[in-house]
Design a protein around this motif. Structure first.
Motif, PDB file in Angstrom:
ATOM      1  N   ARG A  98       3.264  -0.311   4.221  1.00  0.00           N
ATOM      2  CA  ARG A  98       2.483  -1.542   4.024  1.00  0.00           C
ATOM      3  C   ARG A  98       3.308  -2.569   3.256  1.00  0.00           C
ATOM      4  NH1 ARG A  98      -3.207   0.928   2.149  1.00  0.00           N
ATOM      5  NH2 ARG A  98      -1.909   1.241   0.333  1.00  0.00           N
ATOM      6  N   ASN A  99       4.040  -2.126   2.235  1.00  0.00           N
ATOM      7  CA  ASN A  99       4.882  -3.051   1.468  1.00  0.00           C
ATOM      8  C   ASN A  99       5.989  -3.634   2.340  1.00  0.00           C
ATOM      9  OD1 ASN A  99       3.382  -2.701  -0.854  1.00  0.00           O
ATOM     10  ND2 ASN A  99       4.750  -1.191  -1.733  1.00  0.00           N
ATOM     11  N   SER A 128      -9.442  -3.040  -7.559  1.00  0.00           N
ATOM     12  CA  SER A 128      -8.341  -2.088  -7.715  1.00  0.00           C
ATOM     13  C   SER A 128      -7.421  -2.447  -8.877  1.00  0.00           C
ATOM     14  CB  SER A 128      -7.533  -1.973  -6.416  1.00  0.00           C
ATOM     15  OG  SER A 128      -6.985  -3.203  -6.062  1.00  0.00           O
ATOM     16  N   GLN A 139      -8.553  -2.413   6.660  1.00  0.00           N
ATOM     17  CA  GLN A 139      -8.332  -1.931   5.299  1.00  0.00           C
ATOM     18  C   GLN A 139      -9.597  -1.304   4.726  1.00  0.00           C
ATOM     19  OE1 GLN A 139      -6.273  -4.918   3.099  1.00  0.00           O
ATOM     20  NE2 GLN A 139      -6.073  -3.679   1.272  1.00  0.00           N
ATOM     21  N   GLU A 191       0.251   9.432   1.796  1.00  0.00           N
ATOM     22  CA  GLU A 191      -0.279   8.267   1.085  1.00  0.00           C
ATOM     23  C   GLU A 191       0.869   7.413   0.540  1.00  0.00           C
ATOM     24  OE1 GLU A 191      -3.453   7.221   0.985  1.00  0.00           O
ATOM     25  OE2 GLU A 191      -3.961   8.932   2.236  1.00  0.00           O
ATOM     26  N   ASN A 192       1.914   8.065   0.052  1.00  0.00           N
ATOM     27  CA  ASN A 192       3.085   7.318  -0.425  1.00  0.00           C
ATOM     28  C   ASN A 192       3.771   6.580   0.715  1.00  0.00           C
ATOM     29  OD1 ASN A 192       2.773   8.044  -3.114  1.00  0.00           O
ATOM     30  ND2 ASN A 192       4.035   9.862  -2.916  1.00  0.00           N
ATOM     31  N   SER A 220      -4.789  -6.021  -2.123  1.00  0.00           N
ATOM     32  CA  SER A 220      -5.479  -4.902  -2.750  1.00  0.00           C
ATOM     33  C   SER A 220      -6.982  -5.032  -2.564  1.00  0.00           C
ATOM     34  CB  SER A 220      -5.141  -4.843  -4.240  1.00  0.00           C
ATOM     35  OG  SER A 220      -5.585  -6.017  -4.878  1.00  0.00           O
ATOM     36  N   TYR A 240      -0.726   5.880   9.112  1.00  0.00           N
ATOM     37  CA  TYR A 240      -2.168   6.162   9.094  1.00  0.00           C
ATOM     38  C   TYR A 240      -2.516   7.267  10.090  1.00  0.00           C
ATOM     39  CZ  TYR A 240      -3.485   2.284   6.038  1.00  0.00           C
ATOM     40  OH  TYR A 240      -3.651   1.448   4.962  1.00  0.00           O
ATOM     41  N   ASN A 260       1.854   3.491   1.686  1.00  0.00           N
ATOM     42  CA  ASN A 260       2.094   2.404   0.734  1.00  0.00           C
ATOM     43  C   ASN A 260       3.455   1.754   0.972  1.00  0.00           C
ATOM     44  OD1 ASN A 260       1.301   0.826  -1.575  1.00  0.00           O
ATOM     45  ND2 ASN A 260       2.886   1.923  -2.695  1.00  0.00           N
ATOM     46  N   THR A 268      -9.836   2.443   3.371  1.00  0.00           N
ATOM     47  CA  THR A 268     -10.254   2.675   1.990  1.00  0.00           C
ATOM     48  C   THR A 268     -11.385   3.691   1.943  1.00  0.00           C
ATOM     49  OG1 THR A 268      -9.554   0.472   1.337  1.00  0.00           O
ATOM     50  CG2 THR A 268     -11.160   1.557  -0.091  1.00  0.00           C
ATOM     51  N   SER A 301      -9.785   7.035   2.310  1.00  0.00           N
ATOM     52  CA  SER A 301      -9.105   7.427   1.066  1.00  0.00           C
ATOM     53  C   SER A 301     -10.109   7.903   0.027  1.00  0.00           C
ATOM     54  CB  SER A 301      -8.309   6.250   0.498  1.00  0.00           C
ATOM     55  OG  SER A 301      -7.248   5.914   1.348  1.00  0.00           O
TER      56      SER A 301
END
Length: 199
Positions: free
Chosen positions: A148-149, A188, A101, A141-142, A184, A47, A145, A105, A108
């Motif tokens: 976060r995963n 979304s 979050q 951004e990838n 999410s 971030y 993600n 968001t 984003s």
């Protein structure tokens, strides 16, 4: 007399085994929580990378096009809000995570509006600096993600471990609390509407 000594030896052996089990289990939980905390730092780092890139993107856009100032202002304000929302990595609560979050968001969303607005400016789209920054933002951004995963994977494993019997006994005694997971944003699950009408 021999029976009493045998009983004491058996009790000592049981105490040593239970103590060893407690220490091993406690250390496993400390390690698992530490891994999820470390992964949270990776999420925040991603971030931060995005936040740093946005400053460059805004400067590039400002220098290359005179367009709708409101969109640019929204990005700057959203970036400020996103960077001011922080979480204590050792105590991630669902409320803190939801607030964090929500701020991310908002950023984003503002970035998406900026990038769509920029489509109206052919000179800017062909500007090498802008193209590079846009590519960096997409890559970031990838990364966000992915991080976060990974955080959800590690925190999820930890959360499962502290609920399993007999580990839950030690988790309860040593105050190992569950870690909140990313989820999410509401809505979304629906495909976004794409609208190229700029009028």
């Amino acid at each position: 007399m021999k029976k009493g000594i045998l009983t004491i030896i058996i009790l000592i052996v049981i105490a040593v085994l239970l103590g060893g089990w407690y220490v091993r289990t406690n250390n496993t939980l400390v390690d698992m929580k530490g891994q999820s905390t470390k992964q949270w730092a990776n999420v925040e780092s991603s971030y931060q990378r995005r936040s740093d890139l946005i400053g460059n993107l805004v400067k590039t856009v400002q220098g290359a096009a005179d367009f709708e100032r409101g969109t640019l202002k929204d990005v700057i304000e959203a970036r400020a809000k996103a960077t001011s929302t922080t979480i204590d990595a050792n105590n991630i609560t669902p409320e803190q995570l939801a607030q964090f979050q929500q701020a991310q968001t908002g950023l984003s969303s503002a970035l998406s509006r900026l990038l769509v607005t920029v489509e109206r400016y052919p000179d800017l789209k062909s500007n090498q600096n802008f193209l590079e920054l846009q590519s960096q933002l997409e890559g970031t951004e990838n990364r966000i993600n992915v991080e976060r995963n990974r955080f959800n994977d590690l925190a999820g494993e930890y959360n499962i471990k502290i609920e399993k019997i007999p580990t839950n006994i030690i988790a309860s005694l040593a105050n190992f609390d569950p870690v909140a997971l990313f989820s999410s944003n509401p809505g979304s699950e629906n495909a976004p509407d794409v609208n190229f009408d700029f009028n």
